[in-house]
Design a protein around this motif. Sequence first.
Motif, PDB file in Angstrom:
ATOM      1  N   TYR A 154      24.083  -2.118 -13.756  1.00 24.67           N
ATOM      2  CA  TYR A 154      24.324  -3.533 -13.487  1.00 24.67           C
ATOM      3  C   TYR A 154      24.650  -4.249 -14.801  1.00 24.67           C
ATOM      4  O   TYR A 154      23.852  -4.237 -15.732  1.00 24.67           O
ATOM      5  CB  TYR A 154      23.097  -4.162 -12.831  1.00 24.67           C
ATOM      6  CG  TYR A 154      22.725  -3.518 -11.511  1.00 24.67           C
ATOM      7  CD1 TYR A 154      23.342  -3.920 -10.325  1.00 24.67           C
ATOM      8  CD2 TYR A 154      21.755  -2.511 -11.450  1.00 24.67           C
ATOM      9  CE1 TYR A 154      23.007  -3.330  -9.114  1.00 24.67           C
ATOM     10  CE2 TYR A 154      21.415  -1.918 -10.239  1.00 24.67           C
ATOM     11  CZ  TYR A 154      22.048  -2.332  -9.084  1.00 24.67           C
ATOM     12  OH  TYR A 154      21.725  -1.742  -7.886  1.00 24.67           O
ATOM     13  N   VAL A 155      25.831  -4.894 -14.836  1.00 24.82           N
ATOM     14  CA  VAL A 155      26.354  -5.490 -16.067  1.00 24.82           C
ATOM     15  C   VAL A 155      26.591  -6.983 -15.877  1.00 24.82           C
ATOM     16  O   VAL A 155      27.172  -7.412 -14.873  1.00 24.82           O
ATOM     17  CB  VAL A 155      27.683  -4.813 -16.475  1.00 24.82           C
ATOM     18  CG1 VAL A 155      28.257  -5.461 -17.735  1.00 24.82           C
ATOM     19  CG2 VAL A 155      27.486  -3.312 -16.682  1.00 24.82           C
ATOM     20  N   PHE A 156      26.148  -7.769 -16.854  1.00 27.90           N
ATOM     21  CA  PHE A 156      26.418  -9.208 -16.849  1.00 27.90           C
ATOM     22  C   PHE A 156      27.194  -9.571 -18.111  1.00 27.90           C
ATOM     23  O   PHE A 156      26.858  -9.127 -19.219  1.00 27.90           O
ATOM     24  CB  PHE A 156      25.119 -10.010 -16.790  1.00 27.90           C
ATOM     25  CG  PHE A 156      25.326 -11.501 -16.875  1.00 27.90           C
ATOM     26  CD1 PHE A 156      26.214 -12.144 -16.025  1.00 27.90           C
ATOM     27  CD2 PHE A 156      24.634 -12.261 -17.813  1.00 27.90           C
ATOM     28  CE1 PHE A 156      26.423 -13.519 -16.110  1.00 27.90           C
ATOM     29  CE2 PHE A 156      24.823 -13.634 -17.889  1.00 27.90           C
ATOM     30  CZ  PHE A 156      25.723 -14.256 -17.041  1.00 27.90           C
ATOM     31  N   VAL A 157      28.238 -10.388 -17.941  1.00 28.16           N
ATOM     32  CA  VAL A 157      29.079 -10.832 -19.058  1.00 28.16           C
ATOM     33  C   VAL A 157      29.131 -12.353 -19.057  1.00 28.16           C
ATOM     34  O   VAL A 157      29.555 -12.959 -18.073  1.00 28.16           O
ATOM     35  CB  VAL A 157      30.515 -10.279 -18.936  1.00 28.16           C
ATOM     36  CG1 VAL A 157      31.330 -10.647 -20.172  1.00 28.16           C
ATOM     37  CG2 VAL A 157      30.515  -8.772 -18.720  1.00 28.16           C
ATOM     38  N   SER A 158      28.693 -12.984 -20.147  1.00 29.55           N
ATOM     39  CA  SER A 158      28.839 -14.439 -20.264  1.00 29.55           C
ATOM     40  C   SER A 158      30.169 -14.749 -20.943  1.00 29.55           C
ATOM     41  O   SER A 158      30.756 -13.899 -21.611  1.00 29.55           O
ATOM     42  CB  SER A 158      27.671 -15.032 -21.061  1.00 29.55           C
ATOM     43  OG  SER A 158      27.586 -14.449 -22.349  1.00 29.55           O
ATOM     44  N   ALA A 159      30.653 -15.998 -20.775  1.00 31.25           N
ATOM     45  CA  ALA A 159      31.991 -16.372 -21.257  1.00 31.25           C
ATOM     46  C   ALA A 159      32.990 -15.317 -20.818  1.00 31.25           C
ATOM     47  O   ALA A 159      33.843 -14.861 -21.588  1.00 31.25           O
ATOM     48  CB  ALA A 159      31.999 -16.543 -22.780  1.00 31.25           C
ATOM     49  N   ALA A 160      32.906 -14.939 -19.555  1.00 27.20           N
ATOM     50  CA  ALA A 160      33.616 -13.763 -19.054  1.00 27.20           C
ATOM     51  C   ALA A 160      35.117 -13.949 -18.921  1.00 27.20           C
ATOM     52  O   ALA A 160      35.852 -12.972 -18.801  1.00 27.20           O
ATOM     53  CB  ALA A 160      33.024 -13.333 -17.709  1.00 27.20           C
ATOM     54  N   ALA A 161      35.602 -15.186 -18.922  1.00 29.00           N
ATOM     55  CA  ALA A 161      37.041 -15.425 -18.799  1.00 29.00           C
ATOM     56  C   ALA A 161      37.717 -15.571 -20.155  1.00 29.00           C
ATOM     57  O   ALA A 161      38.909 -15.846 -20.228  1.00 29.00           O
ATOM     58  CB  ALA A 161      37.305 -16.672 -17.954  1.00 29.00           C
ATOM     59  N   GLY A 162      36.955 -15.366 -21.233  1.00 24.96           N
ATOM     60  CA  GLY A 162      37.513 -15.488 -22.569  1.00 24.96           C
ATOM     61  C   GLY A 162      38.260 -14.241 -23.002  1.00 24.96           C
ATOM     62  O   GLY A 162      38.403 -13.270 -22.253  1.00 24.96           O
TER      63      GLY A 162
END
Length: 341
Positions: A154-162
């Motif tokens: 399970y992976v979480f990415v913040s600022a994912a549209a950058g």
Amino acid sequence: MEEVKNKQTVLKSYVNGFPKESGMLLNASATISLKLPEGSNAVLVKNLYLSCDPYLRIQMTKAEDSYFPPFALGSPIVGLGVAKVIDSGHSNFKKGVSGLTGWEEYSIISSTDFLRKIEDTDVPLSYYTGILGIAGITAYVGFFEICAPKKGEYVFVSAAAGAVGQLVGQFAKLSGCYVVGSAGTKEKVDLLKNKYGFDEAFNYKEEQDLNATLKRYFPNGIDIYFENVGGKMLEAVLSNMRLNGRISVCGMISQYNLEQEEGVRNMFLLVTKSLRVQGFLVGDYYHMYPKYMEMIMPLIKQGKISYTEDIVEGLESAPAAFIGMFYGKNVGKQLVVVARE
């Protein structure tokens, strides 16, 4: 040799808090000779694309303990770009190059340590500022080398549209992981799910309780967090990490413009959950660039990975484009076109 005009974007004053356009100045009176002195080892280039990157904000502050030296007032801002070689005293650089250059029409690059010649022109040249440049290798190193993903995690990415986040999410999907991203607008959330293939995405600005939000999207917890934001988001993530989780710290854009950085109150979870947190500077991993290129070029050419660029025209547009990143105005990699080949 006759000199020509060399329009520049220079730093007018050092920054406290959020940068302002008034702190950057367009110098239209500078000139440059388009011929290097006899015996020079430098490279003279015509800049085509310039990259706006959040880390440049750090160099706009006169801080002695910074890992990046501050820019000199009255001199062009220096960042990543793609350029055409006009004259060269270096045998390795004769045509197209990517690397550190000035925010100006023409630049003389004396140090070629971070300069790379462009080998493959079957893709847009602008890609060498992003997916085939620093953003790409940053995503690659932070995700694969530091987090070592396993299928089904399970992976979480913040600022994912950058510039970096959009790649990390796609790398996660190609690795067989479940991935969720956060962004700041509905448009970006839709992009994450419909173009980049994220399993889920949410607008963090619409969430009152980030801890509860992450529990909703990750009922079983998070194995890998790719950190781009810091502050309250990091605190919420720590509460939702699984045992032996990994956190790759690429940047903390929410903290760059604060006079006093936000604290994270639940750091003891690093101990109780046996978490591994590693920050990194991509410059320490440049030796992996050929390995990254071997992986990414086939994916681009086979249409298995997407990349979004947000492009503005002209050096006069650079300050507003740069500042807009800190307010989430860009969608994808923020670029400035200086000239089109």
